[in-house]
Design a protein around this motif. Structure first.
Motif, PDB file in Angstrom:
ATOM      1  N   UNK A  40      -0.990 -18.618  -6.683  1.00  0.00           N
ATOM      2  CA  UNK A  40      -1.327 -17.549  -7.619  1.00  0.00           C
ATOM      3  C   UNK A  40      -2.337 -16.628  -6.949  1.00  0.00           C
ATOM      4  N   UNK A  41      -1.841 -15.582  -6.324  1.00  0.00           N
ATOM      5  CA  UNK A  41      -2.679 -14.659  -5.582  1.00  0.00           C
ATOM      6  C   UNK A  41      -1.788 -13.725  -4.795  1.00  0.00           C
ATOM      7  N   UNK A  42      -2.336 -13.134  -3.736  1.00  0.00           N
ATOM      8  CA  UNK A  42      -1.574 -12.175  -2.938  1.00  0.00           C
ATOM      9  C   UNK A  42      -0.859 -12.893  -1.797  1.00  0.00           C
ATOM     10  N   UNK A  43       0.460 -12.908  -1.852  1.00  0.00           N
ATOM     11  CA  UNK A  43       1.290 -13.566  -0.847  1.00  0.00           C
ATOM     12  C   UNK A  43       1.570 -12.574   0.277  1.00  0.00           C
ATOM     13  N   UNK A  44       1.219 -12.980   1.496  1.00  0.00           N
ATOM     14  CA  UNK A  44       1.240 -12.042   2.610  1.00  0.00           C
ATOM     15  C   UNK A  44       2.534 -12.107   3.416  1.00  0.00           C
ATOM     16  N   UNK A  45       3.200 -10.963   3.512  1.00  0.00           N
ATOM     17  CA  UNK A  45       4.394 -10.835   4.353  1.00  0.00           C
ATOM     18  C   UNK A  45       4.357  -9.510   5.105  1.00  0.00           C
ATOM     19  N   UNK A  46       3.122  -9.076   5.478  1.00  0.00           N
ATOM     20  CA  UNK A  46       2.967  -7.774   6.130  1.00  0.00           C
ATOM     21  C   UNK A  46       2.510  -7.879   7.579  1.00  0.00           C
ATOM     22  N   UNK A  47       2.080  -9.073   8.018  1.00  0.00           N
ATOM     23  CA  UNK A  47       1.653  -9.228   9.408  1.00  0.00           C
ATOM     24  C   UNK A  47       2.855  -9.042  10.346  1.00  0.00           C
TER      25      UNK A  47
END
Length: 256
Positions: free
Chosen positions: A180-187
């Motif tokens: 529950x938060x910001x899931x990162x797929x931008x790296x």
């Protein structure tokens, strides 16, 4: 017990070891079997997680890495090389080829106002880079003695990201795939479409309990389906790709 860590007993033979005092709020999990224990991740590395584990169990411990990001491998130095396991795609990250310099890692570690343990010296902080003796692959079974854990290769957040699943209990240890938060797929080393495929895979398992890598511990298992539907909506709009920033879905966000 260390004042830095919060230890919560999830089941009679399962513990969450959390670092709520830091903005990352990472969780590690200790699973006890009849013959040995499994520690999933080792957190930030600013306090001795090895001592906490030894206070909880006398069993020999296998340390399994969900992924080789700094906030999940910080305490690996507290364990013997021969007891450390990592996914096949991230062996090099754990053995001297981590894609970020130490200065960038320390900037993230020290970001914000954190009351670190008195014995912690930021100048002495180093990224674990001694490697792992054990390579985990998709479909491997970790036998703890009267308790078996399945290894799932779930890339997207990182190339070698692993989830750990207990089919008999329906429990998914989700690492940074679900929380529950910001899931990162931008790296540069992430991939939104691959992330979604991994979400689809764990959603198909219909886990009864999902234990996340960060933030709230008590997330509903239904969150997996919500993330799946969010990715499906992005795909339908042609937005399942990097460079679009943060998309907010209430209980979680996707950073693309």
């Amino acid at each position: 017990m260390s004042e830095w860590f919060t230890v919560e007993q999830i089941e009679r033979d399962t513990y969450a070891i959390s670092e709520y005092r830091h903005w990352e709020e990472p969780h590690c999990y200790l699973l006890l079997g009849a013959r040995r224990a499994l520690l999933i991740d080792s957190g930030l590395g600013v306090a001795d997680i090895g001592r906490v584990v030894r206070e909880l169990t006398p069993l020999p411990v296998l340390l399994a890495t969900t992924h080789a990001h700094w906030d999940h491998i910080g305490g690996h130095h507290c364990f013997a090389f021969e007891d450390i396991a990592v996914g096949a795609q991230e062996q090099e990250w754990l053995a001297g080829q981590f894609p970020l310099p130490l200065s960038a890692v320390k900037a993230e570690l020290l970001r914000g106002e954190t009351a670190f343990p008195p014995a912690f010296d930021p100048e002495q902080y180093r990224l674990y880079q001694r490697g792992a003796a054990i390579v985990l692959k998709d479909g491997d079974a970790i036998d703890l003695g009267e308790r078996e854990v399945e290894v799932l290769h779930t890339p997207g957040h990182s190339p070698g990201h692993l989830c750990f699943y207990e089919p008999q209990r329906g429990t998914l240890y989700a690492g940074d795939l679900v929380y529950a938060g910001c899931l990162d797929a931008f790296y540069p080393t992430t991939d939104p479409l691959t992330f979604w495929r991994s979400i689809q895979r764990v959603h198909a398992l219909s886990p009864r309990r999902v234990l996340p890598g960060h933030h709230r511990l008590d997330i509903p298992a239904e969150l997996v389906g919500e993330i799946d539907r969010a990715f499906a909506g992005l795909w339908a709009r042609g937005e399942c790709r990097q460079g679009l920033g943060v998309r907010d879905f209430g209980a979680f966000q996707l950073h693309l």
